[in-house]
Design an enzyme around this catalytic site. Structure first.
Site, PDB file in Angstrom:
ATOM      1  N   LYS A 114       0.817  -1.311  -0.069  1.00  0.00           N
ATOM      2  CA  LYS A 114       0.108  -0.038  -0.080  1.00  0.00           C
ATOM      3  C   LYS A 114       0.776   1.169  -0.033  1.00  0.00           C
ATOM      4  CE  LYS A 114      -4.573   0.922   0.219  1.00  0.00           C
ATOM      5  NZ  LYS A 114      -5.491   0.297  -0.221  1.00  0.00           N
ATOM      6  N   ASP A 154      -6.976   4.306  -4.754  1.00  0.00           N
ATOM      7  CA  ASP A 154      -7.427   4.117  -3.297  1.00  0.00           C
ATOM      8  C   ASP A 154      -8.220   5.621  -3.187  1.00  0.00           C
ATOM      9  OD1 ASP A 154      -7.940   2.294  -1.108  1.00  0.00           O
ATOM     10  OD2 ASP A 154      -6.910   4.029   0.170  1.00  0.00           O
TER      11      ASP A 154
HETATM   12  P1  NDP Z   1     -13.093   7.747  -2.904  1.00  0.00           P
HETATM   13  O1  NDP Z   1     -12.296   8.488  -2.664  1.00  0.00           O
HETATM   14  O2  NDP Z   1     -13.859   7.373  -4.289  1.00  0.00           O
HETATM   15  O3  NDP Z   1     -14.536   7.884  -2.015  1.00  0.00           O
HETATM   16  C1  NDP Z   1     -14.467   7.928  -0.701  1.00  0.00           C
HETATM   17  C2  NDP Z   1     -15.671   8.422  -0.134  1.00  0.00           C
HETATM   18  O4  NDP Z   1     -15.390   8.282   1.546  1.00  0.00           O
HETATM   19  C3  NDP Z   1     -16.200   9.881  -0.100  1.00  0.00           C
HETATM   20  O5  NDP Z   1     -17.349   9.906  -0.463  1.00  0.00           O
HETATM   21  C4  NDP Z   1     -15.591  10.597   0.889  1.00  0.00           C
HETATM   22  O6  NDP Z   1     -16.116  11.567   1.109  1.00  0.00           O
HETATM   23  C5  NDP Z   1     -15.820   9.680   1.934  1.00  0.00           C
HETATM   24  N1  NDP Z   1     -14.861   9.885   3.241  1.00  0.00           N
HETATM   25  C6  NDP Z   1     -13.708   9.926   3.278  1.00  0.00           C
HETATM   26  N2  NDP Z   1     -13.245  10.096   4.466  1.00  0.00           N
HETATM   27  C7  NDP Z   1     -14.250  10.347   5.283  1.00  0.00           C
HETATM   28  C8  NDP Z   1     -14.532  10.477   6.634  1.00  0.00           C
HETATM   29  N3  NDP Z   1     -13.409  10.703   7.253  1.00  0.00           N
HETATM   30  N4  NDP Z   1     -15.922  10.449   7.135  1.00  0.00           N
HETATM   31  C9  NDP Z   1     -16.776  10.238   6.095  1.00  0.00           C
HETATM   32  N5  NDP Z   1     -16.604   9.984   4.864  1.00  0.00           N
HETATM   33  C10 NDP Z   1     -15.476   9.932   4.336  1.00  0.00           C
HETATM   34  O7  NDP Z   1     -12.716   6.231  -2.272  1.00  0.00           O
HETATM   35  P2  NDP Z   1     -13.312   4.635  -2.640  1.00  0.00           P
HETATM   36  O8  NDP Z   1     -14.654   4.726  -2.882  1.00  0.00           O
HETATM   37  O9  NDP Z   1     -12.287   4.142  -3.741  1.00  0.00           O
HETATM   38  O10 NDP Z   1     -12.714   3.981  -1.268  1.00  0.00           O
HETATM   39  C11 NDP Z   1     -13.563   4.172  -0.161  1.00  0.00           C
HETATM   40  C12 NDP Z   1     -13.075   3.071   0.947  1.00  0.00           C
HETATM   41  O11 NDP Z   1     -12.965   1.612   0.121  1.00  0.00           O
HETATM   42  C13 NDP Z   1     -11.436   3.283   1.375  1.00  0.00           C
HETATM   43  O12 NDP Z   1     -11.506   2.760   2.657  1.00  0.00           O
HETATM   44  C14 NDP Z   1     -10.857   2.485   0.445  1.00  0.00           C
HETATM   45  O13 NDP Z   1      -9.373   1.894   0.935  1.00  0.00           O
HETATM   46  C15 NDP Z   1     -11.744   0.898   0.067  1.00  0.00           C
HETATM   47  N6  NDP Z   1     -11.242   0.479  -0.868  1.00  0.00           N
HETATM   48  C16 NDP Z   1     -11.450   0.740  -2.113  1.00  0.00           C
HETATM   49  C17 NDP Z   1     -11.270  -0.050  -3.291  1.00  0.00           C
HETATM   50  C18 NDP Z   1     -11.675   0.464  -4.666  1.00  0.00           C
HETATM   51  O14 NDP Z   1     -11.234  -0.373  -5.526  1.00  0.00           O
HETATM   52  N7  NDP Z   1     -11.713   1.824  -4.803  1.00  0.00           N
HETATM   53  C19 NDP Z   1     -10.878  -1.440  -2.896  1.00  0.00           C
HETATM   54  C20 NDP Z   1     -10.879  -1.943  -1.549  1.00  0.00           C
HETATM   55  C21 NDP Z   1     -11.090  -1.082  -0.643  1.00  0.00           C
HETATM   56  P3  NDP Z   1     -15.268  13.259   0.704  1.00  0.00           P
HETATM   57  O15 NDP Z   1     -15.779  13.251  -0.682  1.00  0.00           O
HETATM   58  O16 NDP Z   1     -15.809  14.375   1.626  1.00  0.00           O
HETATM   59  O17 NDP Z   1     -13.986  13.112   0.705  1.00  0.00           O
END
Ligand code: NDP
Length: 435
Positions: A114, A154
């Site tokens: 990572k 990510d």
């Molecule tokens: P994105 O950046 O596309 O989206 C993240 C989302 O989470 C946004 O809506 C963001 O809101 C919100 N968010 C971030 N920080 C916080 C917080 N402190 N409190 C509440 N909401 C928050 O990321 P992904 O969708 O790709 O990833 C989401 C999760 O899934 C992570 O944990 C990632 O590690 C995990 N993951 C992702 C994979 C992938 O293929 N994309 C694979 C496996 C796991 P805002 O716009 O306000 O920042």
């Protein structure tokens, strides 16, 4: 704790694995006294580097870049890059450690890694993001490669960033290889990769519900987040007949009692992916929905909860509220979104609960399929990739049941995922000797 001070996220992830894996090691002569878990918690290599870049005003900006190469026993290091101000060594070590088990569960040959930076893409111009990505890759390219370490996206690293990173790698190394996954379709990306994590979470939730003779049709679903994972979890859950009532971002959440259907989701995708604005804007177009600032969706009544935002976004209080409101299934889309105490609440209530390392593995599994397609110099159809993804999620579910079922109809998916993930990595480490 003494060896890793100030690393609470990493210690939390290790504790959760140790609690289930240590008893298994003790019971199995083959794994006893081999220092396997002790070796797994120590990264094979960690690179920390300066990233200097020029902003639009011509000012020099300095960020910190990281790559944690955790374990290469079963394949090249593999895991995403996170660009977010909260990025530090503890967060990346926890993610890399989890990734090792998750990648093992996919049955594909991928080790765990990572990386990322404390760079905040929010509010930056497109050109600033490009300059940052180029500066970041100028150093990172010395440590990665298609057969060594294959990063992906990510939080804060989506298709745009992967494109800039790939372009810079190709320019410096003069080679066109599958060194990153999550690439655009025109330069080696896989169909279904953007959808894979969210779809996979929902396929996994379906399998969990099926163990109780149930499914998603007619269920009310609460989702957190509105990024990549959340968007496609909502899409697939809706396609399978569920009604999704919430989505969120770091400022608050929207509650739509009528359900976020395909048309409304398209609007959310426009707000988040094109305008890069806040989820609160949703109620401007859909005034019957509510926006609740500064809160999380878990206070709403639902049958199924899919936390898809970030780590530790669901605490014991939220878990208690979910259980009290009749929630029967929680499938993690994000990495470690439930706190340690929240997981205890779900286990005590004996509801269906799956850890991210099992239920969100569809994303990295499809990245593995992207690597295969790049090596073959071929691309598979969306249907082919989706079928493989479904098969992988079913296999992961079966592995969790194999090691997590208690014989009385209850499956501890945390235990199942940890032990199944551990066994493959441990076998490979034993076979390769003490290196
Ligand atoms: P994105 O950046 O596309 O989206 C993240 C989302 O989470 C946004 O809506 C963001 O809101 C919100 N968010 C971030 N920080 C916080 C917080 N402190 N409190 C509440 N909401 C928050 O990321 P992904 O969708 O790709 O990833 C989401 C999760 O899934 C992570 O944990 C990632 O590690 C995990 N993951 C992702 C994979 C992938 O293929 N994309 C694979 C496996 C796991 P805002 O716009 O306000 O920042």
């Amino acid at each position: 704790t003494l060896k890793n001070p100030n690393e609470p996220e990493f210690l939390q992830a290790v504790l959760e694995v140790a609690e289930t894996v240590i008893p298994f090691i003790e019971e199995n002569e083959k794994y006893r006294n081999k220092m396997l878990l002790e070796r797994m918690v120590e990264a094979e290599r960690i690179v920390i580097f300066r990233v200097a870049w020029l902003d639009d005003k011509g000012q020099i900006q300095i960020n910190r870049g990281f790559r944690v190469q955790m374990n290469s026993a079963i394949g090249p290091y593999k895991g995403g890059l996170r660009f977010h101000p909260t990025v530090n060594l503890s967060v990346l070590k926890f993610l890399a450690f989890e990734q090792t088990f998750k990648n093992s569960l996919t049955t594909l040959p991928m080790g765990g890694g990572k990386g990322g930076s404390d760079f905040d893409p929010k509010g930056k111009s497109d050109i600033e993001v490009m300059r940052f990505c180029q500066a970041f890759m100028t150093e990172l390219c010395k440590h990665i490669g298609a057969d060594t370490d294959v990063p992906a996206g990510d939080l804060g690293v989506g298709a745009r960033e992967v494109g800039y990173l790939f372009g810079q790698y190709k320019k410096i190394r003069n080679e066109f290889t599958g060194v990153l996954t999550g690439k655009g379709i025109s330069f080696g990306g896989s169909l279904i990769r953007p959808e894979a994590t969210g779809y996979g979470v929902v396929y996994f939730a379906q399998s969990m519900l099926a163990t109780k003779g149930n499914d998603l049709r007619g269920k009310t679903v609460a989702v957190s987040g509105s990024g990549n994972v959340a968007q496609y979890a909502v899409e697939k859950a809706t396609q399978l007949g569920a009604k999704v009532i919430t989505m969120s971002d770091s400022d608050g959440y929207i509650y739509d009692a009528a359900g976020i259907d395909a048309k409304k989701l398209a609007h959310i995708m426009y707000l988040k992916n094109e305008l890069r604005t806040r989820i609160s804007e949703y109620v401007v177009k859909y005034p019957k929905a509510k926006y609740i600032a500064g809160a999380k969706p878990w206070e709403q009544k639902c049958d199924v909860a899919l936390p898809c935002a970030t780590q530790n976004e669901l605490d014991a209080e939220s878990a208690t509220a979910l259980v009290a409101n009749g929630c029967i299934c929680v499938a993690e889309g994000a990495n470690m979104p439930s706190t340690y105490e929240a997981v205890l609440v779900f286990h005590d209530a004996k509801i269906l609960f799956s850890p991210g390392k099992a239920s969100n593995a569809g994303g990295v599994a499809t990245s593995g399929l992207e690597m295969s397609q790049n090596s073959l110099r071929m691309s598979w159809t969306a249907e082919e990739v989706d079928e493989k993804l479904k098969g992988i999620m079913l296999n992961i579910h079966a592995a969790c049941v194999k090691y997590g079922a208690d014989g009385n109809g209850y499956v501890d998916y945390v235990k199942g995922a940890n032990i199944a993930g551990f066994v493959k990595v441990a076998d490979a480490m034993l076979a390769q000797g003490v290196v």
